[in-house]
Design a protein around this motif. Structure first.
Motif, PDB file in Angstrom:
ATOM      1  N   GLU A   1       0.830  -1.204   0.000  1.00  0.00           N
ATOM      2  CA  GLU A   1       0.000   0.000   0.000  1.00  0.00           C
ATOM      3  C   GLU A   1       0.868   1.260   0.000  1.00  0.00           C
ATOM      4  OE1 GLU A   1      -3.178   0.601  -0.250  1.00  0.00           O
ATOM      5  OE2 GLU A   1      -3.713  -1.518  -0.490  1.00  0.00           O
TER       6      GLU A   1
ATOM      7  N   GLU B   1       0.611   4.183  -2.712  1.00  0.00           N
ATOM      8  CA  GLU B   1       0.404   5.557  -2.251  1.00  0.00           C
ATOM      9  C   GLU B   1       1.388   6.505  -2.925  1.00  0.00           C
ATOM     10  OE1 GLU B   1       0.071   7.851   2.054  1.00  0.00           O
ATOM     11  OE2 GLU B   1       1.352   6.079   1.849  1.00  0.00           O
TER      12      GLU B   1
ATOM     13  N   GLY C   1      -2.418  11.957   1.743  1.00  0.00           N
ATOM     14  CA  GLY C   1      -3.352  13.056   1.619  1.00  0.00           C
ATOM     15  C   GLY C   1      -4.038  13.109   0.283  1.00  0.00           C
TER      16      GLY C   1
ATOM     17  N   TYR D   1      -3.852  10.004  -2.070  1.00  0.00           N
ATOM     18  CA  TYR D   1      -4.260   8.630  -2.339  1.00  0.00           C
ATOM     19  C   TYR D   1      -5.157   8.128  -1.212  1.00  0.00           C
ATOM     20  CZ  TYR D   1      -3.916   3.557  -2.729  1.00  0.00           C
ATOM     21  OH  TYR D   1      -4.202   2.218  -2.820  1.00  0.00           O
ATOM     22  N   ASN D   2      -6.256   7.491  -1.545  1.00  0.00           N
ATOM     23  CA  ASN D   2      -7.182   6.909  -0.584  1.00  0.00           C
ATOM     24  C   ASN D   2      -7.343   5.437  -0.941  1.00  0.00           C
ATOM     25  OD1 ASN D   2      -8.984   6.552   1.446  1.00  0.00           O
ATOM     26  ND2 ASN D   2     -10.700   7.546   0.416  1.00  0.00           N
TER      27      ASN D   2
ATOM     28  N   ASN E   1      -8.485   1.509  -1.126  1.00  0.00           N
ATOM     29  CA  ASN E   1      -9.788   0.851  -1.209  1.00  0.00           C
ATOM     30  C   ASN E   1      -9.844  -0.259  -0.167  1.00  0.00           C
ATOM     31  OD1 ASN E   1     -12.234  -0.151  -1.918  1.00  0.00           O
ATOM     32  ND2 ASN E   1     -11.660  -0.857  -3.969  1.00  0.00           N
TER      33      ASN E   1
END
Length: 653
Positions: free
Chosen positions: A405, A409, A416, A418-419, A421
């Motif tokens: 992850e 990112e 801030g 990248y979000n 799933n």
């Protein structure tokens, strides 16, 4: 136990002690007594003065005795240190003399209090008081030498460092001028006097430092010379006490350059001489001044002697130079690590019980651990999943590495932006369902109530079952269940509720009227018919009662008519004077004689009078002062109790 020597209060001299006690007595119990007072009051005043003085003496002496440590209750290190510095026998004798003086003062007070009970005058009581205080003062004056000795001991104890015998400790020892104080100054914040000559340190010095978030204390001992224990002086005995009694790591310093004034062979001989004191302790031989001479530069014979000190395997050789500070911290850390390991092992060290079970902290820990084994003797081999075996170690430089992850990112804009799933790892029959959103409420209904696909069929079956039970008569109506017994119970419950409400209302009425009568007494008259009916309901015959009541009412009216009208020809007018005379005659007829009232006959009356006179006879003879007698207080000195006090002495009291 860590002793705070500075907490011991000051010991006054015998003269100061006497002034403190007598001034306190005069201040708390000023002389306000006169010869005209009753002798009981004079005795009580001087008795109180003697008792208060003795109590003050005993309180001060007890405080002094309890402030000094008892040799039987303190650590052996502190006990031997006291014996070395002040001689334990003299110390015990001084405290014992104070305790003896306390007992003598209490005996003097008891004797003179007994004599004061029979004092016949103010002068005699005053002389007894003076004699009692004089004997107490004489006993106090004889304590001159013990009080001076204890004050000197207190002052010297206050200058000693506060050493905790049970904490983590490093003891630095060796010949004079080998660099012990320099090492202590380098590893701690202790303000130690460092000079280039021997016997600079004449007492114990303590320095504190932190290592691995723990507080350590290092003790710099005075230098020791190689001669028998009986020939050692007080300064050397302090070092021996510290080495013998403290649970610590021993750092034995040596100077191979011989600038200290003693040869290497003499230093080795001193080590073997005091080696019995190192039992059950970690010992380090620290070679100081390595910038001038190292062990490799010594003769072969001296090197063999030096290695002989390390043969047991419990002694470790360390090297440093306090001048260049080379190796100082490594020596300190090595000593601290071995000390911590030894203390932890001692805490976990445990023996075994008769059954072979371990005891202590280690045994308690082992008893908490349970190893489960398969039943039937089945041996289960270790199994590692194949996916785990094939899993490669993460290498950030490998282009084929599985992406984390954090990598995703960084590729998609960083923190801030990248979000991630949270649904992408869901395990579902159809992967397209991962992004479906299920509403919690739809058209005012909870969606989770309708997730079960068979819920309608189950609800229909449940309703059918309920209908069959109702048709079979399993459910009876409420009206059928009410029988005569339940109706009776309900009726009684209703009556209880009504009675309870009446009681509440009555209590409220009483509270509102504040316990006053509900109606005036004049309005409480009852009719004759009501009384007859009530008595007849209770089963009484009311004919005689009614006739007697009527005859009494007719008699009063006839008598009143005769007094007022006579024959009916003329009516006598009742004047106010006649009414007054009639009232007086009525009052005279109702008067009683108190001498004869309540007495059956003449004999009983004479006996009561005789007992009354006998009871009064003692009071008349003793002339006791009663509550009704006038009381005059003793005259007070006006110049002591009126106006403001000016500057000056108060000795006139």
């Amino acid at each position: 136990m860590k002793l705070q020597w500075k907490d011991i209060p000051v010991v006054p001299t015998s003269t100061e002690f006497l002034d403190i006690v007598l001034s306190r007595t005069q201040r708390r119990l000023p002389t306000q007594i006169r010869a005209g007072f009753k002798i009981s009051r004079i005795r009580a005043f001087y008795t109180r003065k003697v008792k208060y003085t003795s109590e003050t003496f005993c309180e001060r002496l007890s405080g002094t005795i309890e402030a000094f440590p008892r040799l039987a209750d303190i650590h052996p290190f502190h006990r031997d240190l006291l014996n070395t510095l002040y001689d334990a026998d003299h110390y015990r004798i001084a405290l014992g003399q104070l305790s003896t003086a306390k007992g003598l003062i209490e005996a003097v007070a008891r004797d003179y209090v007994r004599l004061l009970k029979y004092g016949q005058s103010l002068f005699q009581c005053k002389q007894l008081k003076r004699a009692a205080l004089g004997r107490m003062a004489t006993i106090c004056k004889r304590l001159k030498d013990p009080l001076v000795y204890l004050e000197q001991v207190r002052q010297h104890l206050g200058r000693l460092p506060s050493i905790d015998p049970n904490t983590r400790t490093l003891v630095i020892c060796g010949y004079p001028n080998v660099g012990k104080s320099s090492f202590l100054k380098n590893i701690s914040r202790a303000d130690v006097d460092v000079q280039p000559y021997a016997f600079t340190t004449k007492s114990l010095f303590v320095g504190h430092f932190d290592y691995k978030m723990l507080r350590f204390q290092a003790i710099d001992t005075p230098g020791i010379l190689d001669h028998p224990l009986e020939e050692m002086n007080t300064i050397e005995h302090q070092s021996i006490c510290a080495i013998a009694h403290l649970r610590a790591s021993i750092l034995y310093f040596m100077d191979l350059s011989e600038q200290c004034g003693y040869s290497v062979q003499a230093q080795i001989a001193l080590f073997h001489s005091i080696k019995p004191l190192f039992a059950n302790k970690q010992v380090f031989v620290v070679i100081n001044k390595t910038d001038l001479m190292k062990p490799e530069d010594l003769d072969l014979e001296v090197q063999e002697q030096l290695q002989g000190m390390l043969k047991s395997g419990e002694v470790e050789l360390l090297q440093l130079s306090c001048t260049t500070t080379e190796g100082v911290m490594s020596v300190r850390n090595s000593a601290c690590d071995r000390l911590l390991a030894a203390r932890n092992a001692e805490k976990l060290k445990s023996g075994t019980t008769s059954s072979g079970e371990p005891t202590g902290r280690l045994g308690e820990l082992l008893r908490r651990i349970h190893v489960a084994t398969p039943l039937g003797g089945v041996v289960r081999e270790t199994f590692i999943p194949e996916a785990v075996l094939k899993k490669r170690k993460y290498d950030p430089n490998d282009p084929d590495r599985p992406k984390l992850e954090r990598d995703l990112e960084e590729e998609n804009g960083g923190a801030g932006v990248y979000n991630f799933n949270m649904r992408k790892n869901y395990i579902l029959e159809n992967s397209d369902w991962k992004e479906d959103r299920i509403p919690e409420v739809f058209e005012g209904k909870n969606v989770y109530d309708y997730i079960d696909p068979d819920i309608e069929a189950k609800l229909a079956a449940l309703e059918k079952e309920e209908e069959e039970r109702e048709n079979n008569g399993e459910y009876e109506s409420e009206s059928d269940l009410e029988d005569a017994e339940e109706a009776d119970i309900r009726h009684k419950a209703e009556l209880i509720r009504e009675k309870r409400q009446l009681i509440r209302n009555e209590a409220k009425m009483r509270k509102s009227l504040k316990n006053r009568a509900l109606i005036p007494r004049s309005a409480k008259a009852k009719k004759m018919s009501e009384m007859e009916s009530h008595l007849e309901s209770l089963g009484y015959d009311t004919s005689n009662i009614a006739s007697r009541a009527r005859s009494q009412s007719r008699g009063r009216s006839l008598a009143r008519g005769r007094s007022e009208g006579g024959d009916g020809d003329a009516m006598e007018i009742d004047t106010p004077k006649a009414a007054l005379e009639r009232a007086k005659s009525r009052a005279r007829s109702q008067s009683t004689n108190r001498r004869t009232d309540g007495v059956t006959d003449e004999v009983a009356r004479s006996k009561a009078e005789r007992l009354s006179k006998l009871g009064q006879k003692k009071m008349n003879r003793m002339a006791r002062q009663g509550e009704a007698d006038r009381h005059t207080t003793g005259s007070l000195t006006k110049h002591l109790l009126v106006g403001k006090r000016g500057m000056g002495k108060t000795n006139r009291r």
